[in-house]
Enzyme design. Structure first.
Site, PDB file in Angstrom:
ATOM      1  N   HIS A 105       0.803  -1.226   0.000  1.00 56.66           N
ATOM      2  CA  HIS A 105       0.000   0.000   0.000  1.00 56.66           C
ATOM      3  C   HIS A 105       0.831   1.270   0.000  1.00 56.66           C
ATOM      4  O   HIS A 105       0.280   2.353   0.191  1.00 56.66           O
ATOM      5  CB  HIS A 105      -0.915   0.032   1.231  1.00 56.66           C
ATOM      6  N   LYS A 120      -8.933  13.569   4.357  1.00 58.59           N
ATOM      7  CA  LYS A 120      -8.052  12.413   4.356  1.00 58.59           C
ATOM      8  C   LYS A 120      -7.052  12.590   5.491  1.00 58.59           C
ATOM      9  O   LYS A 120      -6.959  13.649   6.101  1.00 58.59           O
ATOM     10  CB  LYS A 120      -7.341  12.226   3.015  1.00 58.59           C
ATOM     11  N   ARG A 121      -6.326  11.519   5.773  1.00 56.26           N
ATOM     12  CA  ARG A 121      -5.292  11.578   6.797  1.00 56.26           C
ATOM     13  C   ARG A 121      -4.355  12.755   6.523  1.00 56.26           C
ATOM     14  O   ARG A 121      -3.976  13.000   5.381  1.00 56.26           O
ATOM     15  CB  ARG A 121      -4.535  10.244   6.754  1.00 56.26           C
ATOM     16  N   LYS A 160       0.268  14.252   1.190  1.00 58.74           N
ATOM     17  CA  LYS A 160      -1.101  14.469   0.700  1.00 58.74           C
ATOM     18  C   LYS A 160      -1.367  15.949   0.448  1.00 58.74           C
ATOM     19  O   LYS A 160      -2.358  16.316  -0.160  1.00 58.74           O
ATOM     20  CB  LYS A 160      -2.109  13.894   1.693  1.00 58.74           C
ATOM     21  N   THR A 169      -8.842   5.890  -2.016  1.00 60.57           N
ATOM     22  CA  THR A 169     -10.197   5.369  -2.255  1.00 60.57           C
ATOM     23  C   THR A 169     -11.234   6.477  -2.133  1.00 60.57           C
ATOM     24  O   THR A 169     -12.305   6.385  -2.717  1.00 60.57           O
ATOM     25  CB  THR A 169     -10.551   4.231  -1.278  1.00 60.57           C
ATOM     26  N   LYS A 198     -14.959   7.480  -4.170  1.00 55.53           N
ATOM     27  CA  LYS A 198     -16.254   7.790  -3.556  1.00 55.53           C
ATOM     28  C   LYS A 198     -16.779   9.136  -4.049  1.00 55.53           C
ATOM     29  O   LYS A 198     -17.978   9.288  -4.328  1.00 55.53           O
ATOM     30  CB  LYS A 198     -16.115   7.800  -2.032  1.00 55.53           C
TER      31      LYS A 198
END
Length: 967
Positions: A431, A697-698, A703, A809, A813
Site C-alpha cells: 500500500h 483524508k489523513r 497528501k 479510495t 467515492k
C-alpha cells in the site's frame, strides 16, 4: 420550542406503551397466522426453504407465529413494520442496556440494532454451516484496520428493510435517522487502509465468496480528535463505552499467544519455545451481511486477556495493587490503541505484540478450522487448497514465520514442507511507496520478543541468499553483492561465511624493480627501494618523523556508527508469499520498476495490479438516496447497485436538461444538510449556494493539505486587494472543507492542522469577505462524517505529490457521487481521469517520472520559486493570521536540502499550476450546465471503481476461490 434530542415526548411514550401491552414466547415452528415476519430475500432462482427461529415478541393481538422464510426474489417478501416494532420492543424490555422507565434515542438504537442482529444471526449461522459442509477453499483477510462506520443503516439496507424499520420506529415514536445517529463509529481504523478492508468484506459477502476478516478489537481506537485554539488534541475513543450490540463474544474461541521466553532443542531434536509471557486472544465476531443475499460473513476481532488465576491475589492483599494487576494490564493494553506511539522501546514492543497477536490468533483459528474439517486424517499438503491468507500491508507479515513455526514445531512437518505450504497460502498487498512506511523492525527487539520467529526468519534469509547466488552466479561479484544487500530480509548483516569467501579478494604484493624508471614532469627518475639514512641529516630526519606521526594522527578515520540490524518486513512478504499486488496501475508499475525491482526481475510472475474499489452500497446507494433514486429512474433499473457497469448508461443523458435539473436539486439538498451539520459541529454558518470544495483524508505532508491551504491564502490575499465589486466578479463563492487526523506524534502534520484552523478563524470572521470564502476544519473526521460530506461535494482535492499515493479510495467515492476532482497524476487519479474523461478532471502538477529530477534540481540550488508563492509566504509571516509566524511549517518549504527543509513534497514547484488550475475550476462552475454535465459524467465513469470488481479479480487471480450460493 424544539425538544432536546435526549427527551421523550408524551406521544413517544404512548406509542411505545401500545406495543408493551403483552409479552409472550412465540413458537416459530407452527404455521404463520396474521402478520408475517420474514427476515430475508434470496437471490433469484433459489428454491423455497424454511428456517425457524425462537424469539420473544410483544404484541397486543392474538398469539402469532414468526418464522424465517426464504423465498424467491421476485416474491419480494420482507419483515413487516408491526413485527419489527414488536421485536424492537422485546429487546428494549428483555435485552436491556438501559433503565426501563424511558425509551430514549440511545435505548431505541440498541434495541433496533439487536432486532436487526436477530435477523442476521439466522443467515450468519446458516452461511458457515453450509461452508462447513462443503469444505471449500476460503479467503482470510488479515488487516490491522477495519474502518467499518456505522452498521445499522448499512445492515437494514443490505437486507432491503429500510422502509420497514423506518415505519416501525415511527410507530414507536422515533425517526430512523435520529436513532441511527446514536450509533458511534467503530474505532477500528484510521484511513484508506481500513476503509478498503471494510469495503472488501461488504463485497465478499455480497458476491457470495466464502471468507473471513481478521483484526483487533481496539478499546480506545486511534483517538478522538478535538480542535482547540492550539490545534489538534487527542482523547481516547469511547465507542465501546456503552457496549457494542453488533458483536458476539465467542467465549469458546480463544488461543494462547506467547512473547519473550527462549528456544530450546528437545531430546527429539524439535525446537520448543518455552517460558516468557503468555496471554489469551478471545474472539469477538461481527456479522457482515451481503446485499440482496443470505450470505453473512464474519469479521473476527481479537481481544486480549489473561486467566483470572494470573491475578496476584497475594500481592493485592499485601497492598501491592499495581503489581497484582501487572499480568492483566500487560495483556489488555495490547488491544487498547490502534498504532500506539513507537518512539519509545515500550511503544515498539507494544506494536510488535499487536502484530503478532493478530497473526498468531488468526492462524491458530484458521488451522483449527482446517483440522476440524479434515476429520481424522489431516493432509497438510492440501492446506493451500483450502486456505488463502491475504496480508493487507506489512502489518500481518509475521503470518509467514508463524505459519512455519506451527507447521514445524507443533504439527511435525519438515522445513521443506512447511515452506512450500506457506508460500502457496500467503499473499501480500503493498500500500505504499514511501520508504519509511515499508516496515522494518529491530532485529534485537524481535529476537527478544519472538525468539523462535527470528530463527525462522534467518532460515528464510539464508534460503533467499542461496537462491540469489544460484540465479545470478558469481561472474559479476559487484552486481551480486548489491543484489544481496538490497534484497535480503536481514539488513546490515554480514554475508554468511559460505558466501562471503566469494567476495574475498587476495591481497596483491607489488613487485618493484629497483631499476624501474618512472617519468616525472618530463624527467626520467630511477626509483630506489631503499632510502639511505645518509641522504637526510639527523635533525631533518627527526622533523620528518614528527610530520609523519602528525599525518598518521590526522588520517586516523573517525569510526562510522554501526548501523542497526533490522528485519525488512516488506522483503519478507515478497519472499514468503506467492503474489504481490499494488493497488492502482501507476502504483503497481512503481512497485515493479522501483520499490521491488530486484524481486520483480527474479520472480516476475508474482507481481500483479489490483486497483482498489469502494462498495457502491454504502458509498452511494445508502449515503446518497436522492442521487441513487435519480440514477435508478434514468437508467430504468436498480441493478447498477450490483452491476456498476450500468452507471455508464448515464452518459447518454448527460446533456438532458431534465436530468440536470434533478441532479442539481439532489446535490443542493445534500449541501443544505451539510450546512446544518457544519453549524452544529463547528459553529460556522455557510451558504449552500457556494461551491463545496472538500479535502478529507489523513493529514500528511505528501497528501499536501498544505498546498490546498496556501492556495486558499493566495485567494484570500487577492480578495483583500480588490474592491467588493471586483471580488464578486472574479471569484466563485467557496466553502473549503478540511477533515482528517494527524498522528499524535507527527509534529509537522499537527502544525498543518493548526495553520488551517488559524486561517479559517481569520477568514470566517472577515466581514469584507462574507460568504465569498469560508474555511472549515471538521473535527474528528470519520466514516459517518464522510457519508454526509461526500454526497454534498462539488470539488474534491486529491493533490498528493505524484508517485507517492498508492491509490486512494476517497477519490473513487467522490467521483461516484458526481463530484469533480482536482488532482495530480497519482494513484487511482490516473485511472479515474481515463474513465470519466480528461475534460472532466482538473489536472495540474509535476508527473511521477519528473519528481526525482526536480528534487535533484532543488538540491543543486537551481529551483526558482514563483513570485506568487513567495508573496503568500510573506503574507503569512506578516501576522495576518495571528502572532504565530509559522516558522517551522514554512521552513519546510525553504532551503535546498536537509531534514525538514528543501520542500521535499514539491509544494512550491506545483503551486503555480495549482492556482492556475483553480482559476479554471471557477470558470467552469460559473456555467452550471457545463458543471452538471461534468458531474454526471463523473458518476457514469466511476463504474470501474466498485470493490465488487476488485474482489472478483482477487478471487480469480490470487485466492482461487469460487462464489458459494445457498441451495
Amino acid at each position: 420550542m424544539a425538544s432536546s434530542p435526549y427527551s421523550v415526548s408524551r406521544s413517544n411514550v404512548e406509542a411505545f406503551r401500545h406495543y408493551a401491552s403483552s409479552s409472550r414466547m412465540i413458537d416459530l415452528n407452527s404455521r404463520i397466522r396474521g402478520s408475517k415476519l420474514r427476515f430475508l430475500t434470496a437471490t433469484a432462482g433459489l428454491q423455497r426453504t424454511k428456517r425457524t427461529l425462537l424469539v420473544k415478541c410483544v404484541l397486543d393481538e392474538t398469539k402469532q407465529t414468526i418464522q424465517h422464510v426464504v423465498t424467491e426474489k421476485n416474491e419480494g417478501t420482507l419483515l413487516d413494520a408491526a413485527s419489527i416494532a414488536s421485536s424492537i420492543k422485546y429487546h428494549a424490555e428483555f435485552s436491556p442496556a438501559f433503565s426501563p422507565e424511558r425509551f430514549e434515542l440511545p435505548k431505541a438504537y440498541f434495541a433496533t440494532a439487536q432486532s436487526v442482529r436477530d435477523a442476521l444471526i439466522v443467515n450468519w449461522n446458516a452461511t458457515y454451516d453450509y461452508y462447513e459442509k462443503l469444505n471449500m477453499k476460503q479467503a482470510y483477510y488479515l488487516s490491522m484496520e477495519f474502518l467499518q462506520g456505522r452498521a445499522l443503516l448499512n445492515a437494514i439496507g443490505n437486507l432491503e428493510l429500510t422502509g420497514e424499520y423506518a415505519e416501525a420506529l415511527n410507530k414507536l415514536g422515533h425517526n430512523l435517522e435520529n436513532v441511527a445517529s446514536k450509533e458511534p463509529d467503530a474505532a477500528l481504523g484510521n484511513g484508506g487502509l481500513g476503509r478498503l478492508a471494510s469495503c472488501f468484506l461488504d463485497s465478499l459477502a455480497t458476491l457470495n465468496y466464502p471468507a473471513w476478516g481478521y483484526g483487533l478489537r481496539y478499546k480506545y481506537g486511534l483517538f478522538k480528535q478535538r480542535i482547540t485554539k492550539d490545534g489538534q488534541e487527542e482523547v481516547a475513543e469511547d465507542w465501546l463505552e456503552l457496549g457494542n450490540p453488533w458483536e458476539i463474544i465467542r467465549n469458546d474461541v480463544s488461543y494462547p499467544v506467547k512473547f519473550f521466553g527462549k528456544v530450546i532443542t528437545g531430546s527429539d531434536g524439535k525446537k520448543h519455545w518455552i517460558g516468557g509471557e503468555d496471554i489469551l486472544a478471545v474472539a469477538y465476531d461481527v456479522p457482515i451481511p451481503g446485499y440482496k443475499t443470505r450470505t453473512t460473513i464474519s469479521l473476527r476481532l481479537w481481544s486480549t486477556k489473561v486467566p483470572s488465576e494470573d491475578f496476584d491475589l497475594y500481592s493485592f492483599n499485601a497492598g501491592e495493587h499495581t503489581k497484582a494487576c501487572e499480568a492483566q494490564a500487560n495483556a489488555e493494553k495490547i488491544c487498547y490503541i490502534l498504532y500506539p506511539g513507537d518512539e519509545s522501546i515500550e511503544g515498539k514492543i507494544l506494536r510488535l505484540k499487536q502484530q503478532y497477536t493478530l497473526c498468531s490468533a488468526s492462524l491458530q483459528d484458521i488451522i483449527a478450522r482446517f483440522e476440524r474439517r479434515s476429520g481424522e486424517y489431516v493432509k497438510w499438503e492440501e492446506f493451500p487448497e483450502k486456505v488463502a491468507v491475504q496480508m493487507n500491508d506489512t502489518h500481518p507479515t509475521l503470518c509467514i514465520p508463524e505459519l512455519i513455526r506451527i507447521l514445524i514445531d507443533l504439527k511435525g512437518l519438515s522445513w521443506k514442507e512447511a515452506w512450500n505450504i506457506t508460500q502457496r497460502t500467503v499473499a501480500y498487498t503493498n500500500h505504499t511507496v514511501l520508504p519509511e512506511a515499508l516496515e522494518k523492525w529491530s532485529y534485537e527487539l524481535m529476537e527478544k520478543l519472538l525468539p523462535r520467529h527470528i530463527e525462522i526468519i534467518e532460515m528464510i534469509d539464508d534460503q533467499l541468499i542461496n537462491e540469489i547466488v544460484s540465479e545470478y552466479g558469481t561472474s559479476d561479484l559487484d552486481m551480486l553483492e548489491k543484489k544481496l544487500n538490497d534484497m535480503r530480509i536481514l539488513e546490515n548483516f554480514d554475508i554468511p561465511s559460505s558466501i562471503a569467501n566469494l567476495f574475498t579478494k587476495p591481497k596483491e604484493t607489488p613487485i618493484v624493480d629497483p631499476s624501474e624508471e618512472v617519468e616525472v614532469s618530463g624527467e626520467v627518475v630511477t626509483e630506489s627501494v631503499e632510502v639511505s639514512d645518509e641522504v637526510v641529516t639527523g635533525s631533518e630526519k627527526d622533523e620528518l618523523e614528527e610530520k609523519d606521526t602528525e599525518l598518521e594522527k590526522d588520517e586516523d578515520p573517525i569510526p562510522a556508527p554501526i548501523p542497526p540490524k533490522m528485519v525488512r518486513m516488506a522483503n519478507l512478504c515478497v519472499v514468503g508469499g506467492h503474489a504481490v499486488n499494488g493497488v492502482a496501475e501507476i502504483h503497481s508499475d512503481i512497485v515493479k520498476e522501483d520499490v521491488f525491482n530486484d524481486f520483480y526481475q527474479l520472480w516476475p510472475e508474482k507481481f500483479q495490479n489490483k486497483t482498489n474499489g469502494v462498495t457502491p452500497r454504502r458509498w452511494i446507494r445508502f449515503c446518497n438516496p436522492a442521487l441513487s433514486n435519480i440514477i435508478t429512474k434514468w437508467i430504468g433499473t436498480e441493478d447498477w447497485v450490483l452491476n456498476t457497469e450500468k452507471l455508464a448508461e448515464l452518459r447518454k443523458f448527460a446533456d438532458n436538461e431534465d436530468l440536470q435539473i434533478e441532479w442539481r436539486a439532489a446535490k443542493r439538498s445534500n449541501k443544505v444538510k451539510v450546512a446544518s451539520f457544519l453549524k452544529e459541529r463547528t459553529g460556522y454558518s455557510v451558504s449552500p449556494n457556494a461551491m463545496f470544495d472538500i479535502q478529507v483524508k489523513r493529514i500528511h505532508e505528501y497528501k499536501r493539505q498544505l498546498l490546498n491551504i496556501l492556495g486558499i491564502v493566495y485567494r484570500y490575499k487577492q480578495m483583500k486587494e480588490m474592491s467588493a465589486a471586483e471580488r464578486e466578479a472574479k471569484f466563485v463563492p467557496r466553502v473549503c472543507i478540511f477533515g482528517g487526523k494527524a498522528f499524535a506524534t507527527y509534529v509537522q502534520a499537527k502544525r498543518i492542522v493548526k495553520f488551517i484552523t488559524d486561517v479559517g478563524a481569520t477568514i470566517n470572521h472577515d466581514p469584507e469577505i462574507g460568504d465569498l470564502l469560508k474555511v472549515i476544519f471538521v473535527p474528528d473526521y470519520n466514516v459517518s462524517v464522510a457519508e454526509l460530506l461526500i454526497p454534498a461535494s462539488e470539488l474534491s482535492q486529491h493533490i498528493s505529490t505524484a508517485g507517492m499515493e498508492a491509490s486512494g479510495t476517497s477519490n473513487m467515492k467522490f467521483a461516484m457521487n458526481g463530484c469533480i476532482l482536482i488532482g495530480t497524476l497519482d494513484g487511482a487519479n490516473v485511472e479515474i481521469r481515463q474513465e470519466v474523461g480528461e475534460e472532466n478532471f482538473f489536472l495540474f502538477g509535476a508527473e511521477a517520472h519528473e519528481i526525482a529530477g526536480l528534487r535533484k534540481e532543488r538540491a543543486e540550488g537551481k529551483f526558482v520559486p514563483d513570485e506568487r508563492f513567495e508573496e503568500v509566504k510573506e503574507f503569512i509571516k506578516s501576522g495576518v493570521f495571528g502572532s504565530n509566524t509559522y516558522d517551522e511549517l514554512l521552513g519546510s518549504l525553504e532551503g535546498n536540502e536537509g531534514f525538514g527543509r528543501g520542500d521535499y513534497f514539491l509544494v512550491g514547484k506545483d503551486f503555480p499550476s495549482y492556482i492556475e488550475c483553480q482559476e479554471k475550476v471557477d470558470e467552469a462552475y460559473r456555467d452550471q450546465k457545463i458543471w452538471t454535465r461534468m458531474s454526471i459524467l463523473n458518476t457514469a465513469g466511476s463504474y470501474k471503481f466498485s470493490s465488487d470488481r476488485t474482489i472478483h479479480e482477487y478471487a480469480k487471480d490470487i485466492w482461487n476461490i469460487q462464489p458459494v450460493v445457498f441451495p
